[in-house]
Scaffold this motif. Structure first.
Motif, PDB file in Angstrom:
ATOM      1  N   LYS A 500     -22.056 -47.689  91.005  1.00 45.38           N
ATOM      2  CA  LYS A 500     -23.263 -48.001  90.228  1.00 45.38           C
ATOM      3  C   LYS A 500     -23.882 -49.324  90.658  1.00 45.38           C
ATOM      4  O   LYS A 500     -25.103 -49.440  90.794  1.00 45.38           O
ATOM      5  CB  LYS A 500     -22.931 -48.049  88.734  1.00 45.38           C
ATOM      6  CG  LYS A 500     -24.147 -48.206  87.825  1.00 45.38           C
ATOM      7  CD  LYS A 500     -23.734 -48.177  86.375  1.00 45.38           C
ATOM      8  CE  LYS A 500     -24.920 -48.319  85.431  1.00 45.38           C
ATOM      9  NZ  LYS A 500     -25.832 -47.164  85.485  1.00 45.38           N
ATOM     10  N   ILE A 501     -23.049 -50.329  90.900  1.00 47.98           N
ATOM     11  CA  ILE A 501     -23.599 -51.618  91.321  1.00 47.98           C
ATOM     12  C   ILE A 501     -23.487 -51.809  92.834  1.00 47.98           C
ATOM     13  O   ILE A 501     -24.121 -52.706  93.396  1.00 47.98           O
ATOM     14  CB  ILE A 501     -22.893 -52.796  90.608  1.00 47.98           C
ATOM     15  CG1 ILE A 501     -21.423 -52.893  91.046  1.00 47.98           C
ATOM     16  CG2 ILE A 501     -23.030 -52.685  89.111  1.00 47.98           C
ATOM     17  CD1 ILE A 501     -20.782 -54.181  90.615  1.00 47.98           C
ATOM     18  N   GLY A 502     -22.706 -50.949  93.493  1.00 45.82           N
ATOM     19  CA  GLY A 502     -22.479 -51.128  94.926  1.00 45.82           C
ATOM     20  C   GLY A 502     -23.601 -50.641  95.808  1.00 45.82           C
ATOM     21  O   GLY A 502     -23.701 -51.060  96.977  1.00 45.82           O
ATOM     22  N   TYR A 503     -24.490 -49.782  95.280  1.00 47.72           N
ATOM     23  CA  TYR A 503     -25.578 -49.246  96.097  1.00 47.72           C
ATOM     24  C   TYR A 503     -26.463 -50.346  96.663  1.00 47.72           C
ATOM     25  O   TYR A 503     -26.864 -50.315  97.829  1.00 47.72           O
ATOM     26  CB  TYR A 503     -26.402 -48.269  95.249  1.00 47.72           C
ATOM     27  CG  TYR A 503     -27.721 -47.874  95.881  1.00 47.72           C
ATOM     28  CD1 TYR A 503     -27.750 -47.050  97.003  1.00 47.72           C
ATOM     29  CD2 TYR A 503     -28.931 -48.323  95.361  1.00 47.72           C
ATOM     30  CE1 TYR A 503     -28.954 -46.689  97.582  1.00 47.72           C
ATOM     31  CE2 TYR A 503     -30.136 -47.968  95.933  1.00 47.72           C
ATOM     32  CZ  TYR A 503     -30.144 -47.157  97.041  1.00 47.72           C
ATOM     33  OH  TYR A 503     -31.334 -46.802  97.628  1.00 47.72           O
ATOM     34  N   ALA A 504     -26.777 -51.354  95.850  1.00 45.97           N
ATOM     35  CA  ALA A 504     -27.707 -52.409  96.274  1.00 45.97           C
ATOM     36  C   ALA A 504     -27.026 -53.514  97.067  1.00 45.97           C
ATOM     37  O   ALA A 504     -27.713 -54.333  97.694  1.00 45.97           O
ATOM     38  CB  ALA A 504     -28.391 -53.018  95.048  1.00 45.97           C
TER      39      ALA A 504
END
Length: 607
Positions: A500-504
């Motif tokens: 969820k937070i790793g994409y960016a």
């Protein structure tokens, strides 16, 4: 309720009615599936009667001329025959719980047929027959319209997305005959626009974001003046000009009967509204008075037809317009592009071509750079809007955003110019209207969202960091009171929170302390669920299992790994993103002023 939803849906699917390839006179002259003598003349590159072209925009005429040019394709024949092996490969990748088939013929029915060669051959022949003979079965002409909210808990009818549920065999046959065959043909022929990253195999949605970040990085390194525009297209799949898509299919060698079968399916589609209360008794469909257009979301042909339309737009772009241009410090690498796109989300940009006048002051030269950049961006944006409208689409100008990167010098140091310091406006017309609307402008230091990532022209990360921290806090708030086993908690952290937070993270530049700050709420909530003391040394929490650690992923490591994958991948591919990386590194090397490669220097001294 169903009747009101149907009324809104009809209005949505009818939006393209007054665009050139759909309405009069050109759209009518093309026939139901672009099979008329006028369509033949377009594909042969012959001049059309003045009565058809007098009222058309210059961009529409450019598209008609492009449709008459035979593309340089690899030697491969398009077939309309689905083999039993093709049928099995189709349903091998389809999940059995996929919602489909208004006739209630479950996906599992077709998946079971793949286990029997005789049944697989029978279904393959039945699915091929309509495309071979040019008709559409009545069962294929029924579709369920499901309404999904675009934002959580926002049930306004204007913010609902229409998802169409086709018959499973109809949808998969479209994918096999059209999207798979012609998609591979276009990729193998290497003729698709490089700026489009959506609906293409091997492309990632994070790559266009990286290109935007690199564009801002190079502008700051070289103190260039550039303008950029974030476009907001309106319902791209629902406004596709079907007839322009059919022309593109014929241009690629698709047999006429296959196109006729698809056109019969789309033009005679009966729409049933699906709600929590069941299926509606009332239906709606395209009529001669109120024709409906678009491939719709849910169709396997939707993404591919949008790709065909975007390819036509890219081929029709005016090559004389100024776009983004960057040159490496050694002038050996040159990267030029119009912008970046992922499906209908597009970004356009221009760099100033003005040459400084030695007789003018720095302030005057900078202002002329700004005026040049704004003017070039305005012309490019209007050109793009006209191309989009010609194909049935349109921009929501009030939701588009643009920014100007310019500079103010003080005591030998450059600072990003604010809107008040570098005034200017972008004004565009929409469709055939002559009324100009002002495009909203944002500060170069302002953080905005693009393709799920928050970036800023200034390179600032404070706001994006707080947003990711908020997601970690939200995760912690849900995990805290939830009863779960350590195994469940472990997988919740790795399979939900990290992605969820790793994409960016691969396109971000957070320090180690900032990464610790981002993940802290989630980590403090998950450790008790793992039966681990919150004060346990982080070397144990994040250390590898080989040395007795828990091996919980750390956002700083995820960021670094993602950056390395993008860095090495694009450099090895030698694509446009790789060129931008090389250009940025060359200017970084020049700024540092060292003869040693900047990436081999101790980081602490140059951080």
């Amino acid at each position: 309720m169903a009747k009101y939803i149907a009324k809104v849906n009809i209005k949505n699917y009818n939006q393209a009615n007054h665009t050139p390839f759909c309405g009069e006179p050109l759209g009518q002259a093309l026939g139901n599936y672009s099979e008329t003598p006028i369509a033949e003349r377009i594909l042969k590159g012959e001049k059309l009667p003045d009565s058809l072209t007098d009222s058309l925009m210059e961009e529409t005429i450019r598209m008609i001329e492009v449709l008459g040019i035979k593309p340089n394709l690899v030697d491969r024949k398009i077939t309309v025959d689905i083999t039993s092996e093709g049928f099995c490969s189709m349903y091998k990748v389809v999940k059995e719980n996929t919602s489909s088939s208004p006739s209630l013929c479950h996906v599992g029915h077709y998946k079971a047929a793949t286990k029997n060669p005789a049944l697989a051959k029978m279904y393959a022949d039945l699915m091929s027959l309509p495309y071979r003979e040019g008709f559409s079965p009545e069962r294929w002409k029924v579709v369920l319209d499901g309404m999904l909210p675009k934002e959580k808990n926002n049930w306004k009818i204007s913010r609902l997305r229409i998802i169409q549920l086709y018959e499973s065999d109809a949808n998969q046959s479209m994918r096999y005959i059209f999207a798979r065959q012609m998609g591979h043909l276009l990729e193998d022929s290497n003729i698709l626009p490089e700026m489009q990253f959506g609906s293409r195999p091997g492309k990632m949605s994070i790559s266009p974001v990286l290109q935007k970040v690199l564009t801002y990085d190079i502008a700051r390194q070289t103190k260039s003046v550039l303008g950029c525009l974030e476009n907001d297209a309106i319902s791209c799949y629902d406004r596709i000009s079907n007839k322009a898509g059919y022309l593109q299919c014929r241009r690629l060698g698709m047999p006429n009967n296959a196109i006729k079968s698809l056109a019969e399916t789309w033009s005679n589609m009966v729409h049933i509204i699906q709600t929590a209360y069941g299926r509606s008794q009332s239906t709606y469909r395209s009529t001669r008075k109120v024709p409906l257009y678009g491939a719709g979301q849910g169709s396997t042909n939707g993404p591919f037809f949008w790709l065909l339309i975007f390819w036509l737009m890219a081929e029709s772009l005016d090559s004389t317009l100024r776009t983004l241009l960057f040159i490496s410090a050694c002038a050996m690498v040159v990267a030029s592009r119009t912008g970046d796109a992922f499906v209908d989300d597009s970004h356009l940009g221009t760099t100033s071509a003005y040459v400084d006048d030695p007789s003018l002051s720095m302030e005057d030269n900078t202002r002329l750079h700004e005026l040049q950049g704004i003017g070039d961006l305005n012309r490019l944006a209007q050109h793009y809007e006209n191309l989009l409208w010609s194909n049935g689409g349109g921009l929501n100008i009030g939701k588009c955003l643009w920014c100007l990167i310019s500079w103010q010098w003080k005591n030998g140091r450059a600072y990003l110019a604010t809107i008040s310091q570098a005034p200017g406006a972008l004004k565009l017309t929409s469709g055939s209207s002559t009324h100009k609307e002002v495009v909203p402008r944002f500060q170069p230091t302002e953080t905005y969202r693009t393709l799920g990532v928050f970036i800023s022209g200034s390179g600032g990360t404070k706001k994006s960091m707080e947003i990711l921290r908020g997601r970690a806090s939200e995760f912690a708030g849900k995990i805290g009171p939830a009863p779960m086993t350590p195994v469940t908690a472990y997988f919740a952290f790795h399979l939900y929170f990290i992605p969820k937070i790793g994409y960016a993270l691969p396109v971000s530049t957070y320090s180690f302390k900032e990464c610790v700050y981002i993940q802290a709420p989630a980590l403090m909530a998950i450790l008790p669920k793992l039966k681990i003391n919150r004060s346990t040394a982080r070397s144990i929490v994040h250390g590898p299992k080989l040395y007795g650690g828990l091996q919980l992923k750390h956002t700083y490591c995820e960021q670094g790994n993602g950056q390395l994958r993008l860095f090495l991948g694009h450099l090895r591919n030698r694509d446009h993103t790789g060129e931008l990386i090389i250009i940025s590194m060359s200017h970084l090397q020049l700024i540092i002023g060292s003869t040693k490669l900047c990436m081999n220097l101790p980081f602490a001294k140059y951080a």
